[in-house]
Enzyme design. Structure first.
Site, PDB file in Angstrom:
ATOM      1  CG  ASP A  94     -18.648 -13.302   1.207  1.00 17.32           C
ATOM      2  OD1 ASP A  94     -19.257 -13.289   2.303  1.00 17.32           O
ATOM      3  OD2 ASP A  94     -17.530 -13.810   1.073  1.00 17.32           O
ATOM      4  CB  CYS A 310       4.281   3.926  -5.393  1.00 21.91           C
ATOM      5  SG  CYS A 310       2.984   3.748  -4.156  1.00 21.91           S
ATOM      6  CB  CYS A 312       1.587   4.658  -0.996  1.00 26.90           C
ATOM      7  SG  CYS A 312       2.888   3.483  -0.548  1.00 26.90           S
ATOM      8  CB  CYS A 315       6.545   4.426  -2.102  1.00 23.84           C
ATOM      9  SG  CYS A 315       6.230   2.695  -2.560  1.00 23.84           S
ATOM     10  CG  HIS A 341       3.502  -0.591  -1.958  1.00 24.24           C
ATOM     11  ND1 HIS A 341       3.667   0.558  -2.698  1.00 24.24           N
ATOM     12  CD2 HIS A 341       3.598  -1.625  -2.844  1.00 24.24           C
ATOM     13  CE1 HIS A 341       3.864   0.232  -3.973  1.00 24.24           C
ATOM     14  NE2 HIS A 341       3.834  -1.079  -4.081  1.00 24.24           N
TER      15      HIS A 341
END
Lengths: 378, 378
Positions: A94, A310, A312, A315, A341
């Site tokens: 930014d 999920c 991931c 999980c 997660h």
């Protein structure tokens, strides 16, 4: 064969929702894209290889934070931000404009730029369009943002108009500053930022002025500053359409999962937000069935994963009961796991949207998402 | 073929230093072994798979912390500590005896055990040899420690003697309590703990009483409680020799890298300590050339790794300059990276000692280590 500096290819649309890919020398960015925020040269509580494993193609770095610590010149001496933090894919930085107004002290805004004191040590600094371009060049940014002022949306219309006009003059100076760094400009991209708050006519003027200058991509700025989702969506009903259709459109600082779906529905291609990482550190997990507060005692013996849809690494390995224990105990691993997660969930949401757009079924995806996530059929 | 419940095989000695392997149903433990401390069901700031990758064969869990939060019965209902925290290799649990005296409030010590209030919420609890065995069984511990009292070494000799005698009566009750849980006792091991502070005659009495009861391994307790390295080594000059040579000897709560080398030199096989993890969170890195404080400004532009002889994932990827920046900025990733390096360094040190003992060159290893680490030829 030389890789392109910057190209954006649209693959499909579904309603106003678009999916495509940005090609850059450091890698491709699949859109709609969510960029995890790496404020101080780190996506908080995550190793960069784990960030990549969540599916992120690009991360965001904050000019304001990095110019103060460790300093842009220091990062340059150390080989640039990518090497410094071990992330070899694209980084968007930014401009510092938003955070210098929200975080620093003793700000003095002039046509030239902003003088301020560091929130860390009180030291005096100046940031202008030219200095912002220089800092982002020193960091080695891939996607550079024009320096702008981001006023609160509830300020009087005349203030918003004057601020927007200033940002447009700064956008031109940003373009010139960016182009003057020929070596960096040959491999990086510059995005302009539309302002105008909630005023359609000001958004139109801003879009026209930016298009006139010409940028690689266009951000919708000045939203997610407290105006609420309804007002934000009101602006997004028209603002993205004002920006060139063949360029990526980036909604800065957004947002909640339902914000992302609603914004993609309105033609946005890119997002960044601290929400998944900040929430992760606070024990709030995002799931397809809405957010969960892992501090809640009801999870104390819940052997299920954070989200049963999920896939991931969190999980597939850890229970809500364990993460509840870690969060309650103030253990760093709790923040690490929920952050991982959450970033995985955000990337899965983006991937789901890309797939639905490619299949021409985005409306169904969005309806199903809202039904499950918000518990509504809206 | 059934795996052995517990076997200890000595492979080589070099002077008094020993190397071997403990076989248990959940895996083997190469000795000399360092056990990272996983106080509250997490080795702080580390995922368990990363702990394993440092080379750890076994970790330690704290009975005192786990009985208070999340509670031993709860851990049992959730399938035991291994499943709860995703660590499938051996876990040693302490007895709670040390921490109930150092951390809890309103302690009342009787022949039966200790009554105390939780340091977390003030709730009232009792721990005795029988309850300690029960808790460690509920956790599913592989190596269970006898419940003991660990007095400060500077207390009057009569107090030390009385405390040691109490600990020996508790050791017998621990043995009986452990054996009464037949199913658990069939796959777990029980270690006794020698007390007697700095008094050789008391250490002898304690060792004889423990050997009489009979344990799978023997800990040297009551050291590393403020007596200093010289006094500790003074005890280690004779205490390990009092314990059965065919059983592992565990020095509890130790220590600094030079403590480990000096203790192995005196016949110790196992260690645990919070130092590498706690120091990691404070920005102190251990290296072959001594500890480094990463907060120090001299690292701000140091592009080298934490330790140029270390092959851990942190040292092959990140610079001192980056880690200095993270530590100065209070970023969680700083704690994560220095912890990972420190645990890797500790395991590399243990591996180096094992190799040197097997080669019969431990004295040379120790001399070289001290020259580099302490900057002395001692």
């Amino acid at each position: 064969m030389t890789l392109p500096r910057f190209s954006f290819t649209l693959h499909a649309t579904s309603g106003k929702a678009r999916t495509g890919v940005i090609q850059m020398q450091r890698g491709e960015i699949r859109t709609p894209a969510f960029m995890p925020v790496g404020t101080a040269a780190t996506v908080k509580a995550m190793k960069p290889e784990a960030v990549r494993q969540t599916g992120a193609d690009i991360i965001l770095g904050n000019t304001y934070h990095l110019m103060l610590r460790p300093g842009a010149e220091r990062v340059a001496r150390l080989g640039g931000l990518h090497k410094f933090m071990n992330w070899d894919r694209p980084i968007l930085t930014d401009s510092g404009g938003y955070q210098v107004m929200s975080l620093s002290e003793l700000r003095k805004l002039t046509e030239q730029g902003v003088e301020f004191r560091s929130h860390i040590d009180g030291s005096k600094h100046m940031i202008s369009p030219e200095r912002s371009m220089e800092i982002q060049r020193l960091l080695g940014s891939d996607i550079v943002m024009a320096f702008d002022e981001c006023p609160r949306a509830d300020r009087p219309r005349d203030d918003i108009a004057a601020s927007m006009e200033l940002s447009m003059r700064w956008a031109r100076r940003s373009r010139e500053g960016f182009d003057s760094g020929a070596e960096h400009a040959a491999r990086a991209a510059l995005f302009g930022i539309q302002q105008g708050a909630l005023h359609e006519d000001l958004r139109r003027i801003s879009a026209d002025k930016l298009t006139d200058i010409g940028f690689d991509g266009y951000a919708v700025g000045g939203l997610a500053v407290g105006e609420g989702q309804e007002a934000m969506f009101g602006v997004l009903d028209y603002a993205p359409d004002m920006l060139p259709a063949d360029r990526p459109r980036y909604l800065m600082g957004v947002g909640k999962p339902d914000d992302l779906v609603g914004a993609v529905e309105r033609g946005i291609d890119m997002f960044d937000c601290v929400l998944p990482t900040r929430s992760g550190r606070n024990g709030q997990a995002f799931t397809w069935n809405g957010p969960l507060n892992l501090r809640n005692a009801r999870f104390a013996e819940d052997t299920g994963p954070l989200d049963d849809r999920c896939t991931c690494p969190v999980c597939t390995t850890y229970s809500r009961a364990y993460i509840h224990h870690l969060v309650k105990s103030g253990e760093m691993l709790g923040a690490m796991l929920v952050t991982e997660h959450n970033l995985s969930f955000y990337q899965a949401l983006m991937a789901g949207m890309r797939t639905a757009i490619a299949a021409g079924t985005f409306a169904e995806f969005a309806a199903t998402f809202r039904r499950d996530y918000l518990g509504s059929s809206a």
